[in-house]
Structure formats: structure tokens, C-alpha cells
Design a protein around this motif. Structure first.
Motif, PDB file in Angstrom:
ATOM      1  N   ASN A  99       0.821  -1.213   0.000  1.00  0.00           N
ATOM      2  CA  ASN A  99       0.000   0.000   0.000  1.00  0.00           C
ATOM      3  C   ASN A  99       0.856   1.265   0.000  1.00  0.00           C
ATOM      4  O   ASN A  99       0.504   2.269  -0.633  1.00  0.00           O
ATOM      5  N   GLU A 103       0.747   4.144  -3.016  1.00  0.00           N
ATOM      6  CA  GLU A 103       0.502   5.570  -2.797  1.00  0.00           C
ATOM      7  C   GLU A 103       1.405   6.442  -3.672  1.00  0.00           C
ATOM      8  O   GLU A 103       1.048   7.584  -3.989  1.00  0.00           O
ATOM      9  N   HIS A 242      -7.965  -4.291   7.099  1.00  0.00           N
ATOM     10  CA  HIS A 242      -7.797  -2.843   7.009  1.00  0.00           C
ATOM     11  C   HIS A 242      -6.881  -2.477   5.833  1.00  0.00           C
ATOM     12  O   HIS A 242      -7.125  -1.487   5.122  1.00  0.00           O
ATOM     13  N   GLU A 243      -5.845  -3.288   5.599  1.00  0.00           N
ATOM     14  CA  GLU A 243      -4.952  -3.049   4.464  1.00  0.00           C
ATOM     15  C   GLU A 243      -5.643  -3.368   3.140  1.00  0.00           C
ATOM     16  O   GLU A 243      -5.439  -2.664   2.144  1.00  0.00           O
ATOM     17  N   ASP A 246      -7.790  -0.474   2.561  1.00  0.00           N
ATOM     18  CA  ASP A 246      -6.983   0.665   2.142  1.00  0.00           C
ATOM     19  C   ASP A 246      -6.611   0.551   0.664  1.00  0.00           C
ATOM     20  O   ASP A 246      -6.665   1.531  -0.085  1.00  0.00           O
ATOM     21  N   TRP A 249      -9.797   1.100  -1.364  1.00  0.00           N
ATOM     22  CA  TRP A 249     -10.218   2.499  -1.302  1.00  0.00           C
ATOM     23  C   TRP A 249      -9.333   3.368  -2.207  1.00  0.00           C
ATOM     24  O   TRP A 249      -9.818   4.217  -2.939  1.00  0.00           O
ATOM     25  N   ARG A 250      -8.014   3.125  -2.160  1.00  0.00           N
ATOM     26  CA  ARG A 250      -7.115   3.895  -3.009  1.00  0.00           C
ATOM     27  C   ARG A 250      -7.391   3.618  -4.484  1.00  0.00           C
ATOM     28  O   ARG A 250      -7.337   4.532  -5.317  1.00  0.00           O
ATOM     29  N   GLN A 319     -16.067   5.669   6.013  1.00  0.00           N
ATOM     30  CA  GLN A 319     -15.819   5.374   4.605  1.00  0.00           C
ATOM     31  C   GLN A 319     -17.042   4.752   3.937  1.00  0.00           C
ATOM     32  O   GLN A 319     -17.310   5.005   2.754  1.00  0.00           O
TER      33      GLN A 319
END
Length: 339
Positions: A99, A103, A242-243, A246, A249-250, A319
């Protein structure tokens, strides 16, 4: 065009073999626009994916070790609970690194430049320019064929987490597209992903790791050490989810900033609906996180998972609301159904 076989994972070389896989040493072999320039947005788009996958070794190793720990748990339960936690920690660390690299896409591949090379990686399936498929001269009996285009959604890292953690996906046409993407992965990836899915379910990894049989109970005759180890398994499981959240979501943010704000074309390069497909999987992860947290009683009592997990669920709740609003907004603007 395949993500792994033609445009991304098998489409790089090392400028200096002695420097290995550090990002600044990666170069594209094939490109459409300016991709042979390592500073271009096309090069950044592809090579960030390569850089992400570079960090997937511990993800694979941790997955196999977690499954082995579950298989051995009947003979050495305490020892294998610790092995499980070490394995989940490795998966979590790997996903954090992936992740973190993901980014960097914002800086290495500019949103405004994406449409300049995106055109070339579209496929045939569900694309308006090829409503009846394509006939390839000299191939078969002249029957029109239809293939999906290149898509980072064909990568195997997040599907591996889906299968290991048994994340339930809704029974929708959008999920059917997710399943169709499988055939565009390398055969060894497909076989490994299927093995992990069957092994995780067959061993009952999720129930054992989370001790779902203890849901709603207090200490249930367990020692303090056993309780602590089970709570650590639950925390790690939630952190891996959660990862995954993430990551997805990204990916949705990429779709919003690189595509939705710049073109009205309704389908992604792989042929999925551009507005609703990514949210289909993201909503599934968000729902799973809330459901597990509530079922396991992670917010109070002896099984309280602590402040960091409380904060994770706060992010998830916010979210869910934000995603629903954004999907509705783009569906309304484009006149498409949000289901």
C-alpha cells in the motif's frame, strides 16, 4: 492484453542488473505513448505495479505458513497459535509495504496524463466500439471473439487476501465480472489462488484463527495467555482486512481522479462498469470488517481489541457513508443504476 503477461509484470528490465529491483533502476520494454521514458506517466503507471509486487514475497510465505499452522493446530495448539500470529503479522507487513508503494502512483503517474495511453489498453468485452466482438482473420472459423483489456484488477495480491481471509462477496453481476477476471491471470497464479481458497475453507482457518465459537462468551476457561494470543490473532486479522480496505479504497480514488473526472466513457479498460465495479468489492470488505468486529465483541470486555482497532472501525464507518454518497453522485450524473 494481460496485466501480468504483456503490459506489467513481464514488461520491465533492469537498467543496471547490479542494482536489482529498486524503482529507479526499472525500465519498460514495451510502451504506447512515452513509456520508454522512465519519468513518463505511462512508465510510472506500469512500474509502480511492478514495485508493488516486488513486496509480495512475505504475503505468499505468510499465507502458506498460516494455513500450515491451522493444519497442525490439533496437535500443538498453543505453539501453532503463535506461528499463526507470526504468519499473519508477515501478511500484514507485506500489505502495508504494498500500500505504501501504491501511494506513490499519484506522483509517478499524473492523473491528467492517464487518458493519453489508457486508450491503448482497452479490450473488446463490454466496449461500445466492439458491440459484436472482433473477427480475427485466419483465426478459428470466423466467429467473433471478445477479450477483456489490461487491468491492474488482474493482479493476484488482493485476491490472495480475499481467499485467505474468506472475505464474502455479494452474489451480483459485478462479482461475476470479478470471477471472469481470473482467467486472465497466469495459470500458476490461478492454481495457487484456488488452492488457498479451498485450503482455507477446508481447514476452517477463519473460525480457528478468530475462535468464532467464543463469540459472546467471556474467558470461557481459557488462560490469560490463551486469551491474549487469540486477541492478537483477531487484531492481526482485522488489520489485514484494514490493508485490503486501504488498497481498494485507493483504487477507487484512482478511478475517481484519473478516470471519472476526465471522461464519460462508462466502462473500464477491463470491461467492468467504471462507477460501480470497484465499490462492489470495497463495500464487501467494509461490511465484513463491521460484521466481524461486532460478532467478536471487539469493543468491550475481555475480548476488547484495543484503541487501534476501535480507530480502524471508525474509519470503516465513515468510509461506508462516503463511498455510498460518491457512488450515488456519479451514478446520478451518468444516469446509471447503482446496483
Amino acid at each position: 492484453m494481460e496485466y501480468a503477461g504483456s503490459y506489467a509484470l513481464f514488461n520491465y528490465r533492469l537498467e543496471d542488473p547490479t542494482r536489482g529491483l529498486e524503482y529507479s533502476n526499472l525500465r519498460l520494454i514495451r510502451a504506447f505513448e512515452h513509456g520508454l521514458d522512465p519519468t513518463s506517466s505511462e512508465a510510472g503507471f506500469v512500474l509502480v505495479h511492478v514495485d508493488m509486487v516486488k513486496n509480495s514475497g512475505p504475503l505468499v510465505a505468510g499465507t502458506v505458513a498460516a494455513l500450515d499452522a491451522c493444519a497442525n493446530a490439533r496437535t500443538t495448539p498453543l505453539q501453532d497459535r503463535k506461528v499463526l500470529n507470526d504468519s499473519l503479522a508477515a501478511v500484514h507487513m507485506s500489505m502495508q509495504r504494498i500500500n505504501s508503494v501504491m501511494e506513490t502512483m499519484w506522483a509517478k503517474s499524473k492523473p491528467g496524463a492517464y487518458t493519453s495511453f489508457r486508450t491503448f489498453i482497452f479490450g473488446i468485452t463490454s466496449q461500445s466500439m466492439f458491440p459484436n466482438g472482433v473477427v480475427y482473420e485466419g483465426v478459428g472459423d470466423g466467429t467473433p471473439l471478445s477479450f477483456r483489456g489490461e487491468s491492474g484488477a488482474n493482479d493476484s495480491m488482493v485476491p490472495l487476501c480475499d481467499n485467505l481471509l474468506q472475505i464474502p462477496m455479494p452474489d451480483t453481476p459485478l462479482t461475476a465480472i470479478l470471477k471472469d477476471f481470473r482467467q486472465y491471470r497466469p495459470s500458476d497464479h490461478r492454481q495457487f489462488l484456488e488452492w488457498v481458497k479451498e485450503r482455507s475453507i477446508g481447514l476452517g482457518l477463519k473460525d480457528w484463527a478468530l475462535r468464532t465459537d467464543l463469540a459472546g462468551q467471556e474467558q470461557a476457561g481459557l488462560s490469560a495467555t490463551e486469551v491474549d494470543d487469540i486477541k492478537e490473532s483477531r487484531r492481526l486479522w482485522l488489520r489485514i482486512l484494514h490493508e485490503v480496505r486501504d488498497f481498494r479504497w485507493r483504487h477507487w480514488c484512482f478511478a475517481r481522479e484519473y478516470i471519472l473526472k476526465r471522461t464519460s466513457h462508462p466502462t473500464a479498460t477491463g470491461g467492468s462498469p467504471i462507477v460501480t465495479w470497484l465499490p462492489n468489492q470495497l463495500q464487501a470488505v467494509l461490511g465484513e470488517m463491521v460484521s466481524l468486529y461486532e460478532t467478536l465483541g471487539g469493543d468491550a470486555g475481555v475480548w476488547d481489541l484495543g484503541e487501534s482497532c476501535h480507530d480502524i472501525i471508525d474509519v470503516v464507518q465513515r468510509q461506508k457513508e462516503t463511498l455510498a454518497k460518491e457512488v450515488k453522485k456519479y451514478c446520478d450524473e451518468r444516469g446509471v443504476s447503482d446496483s
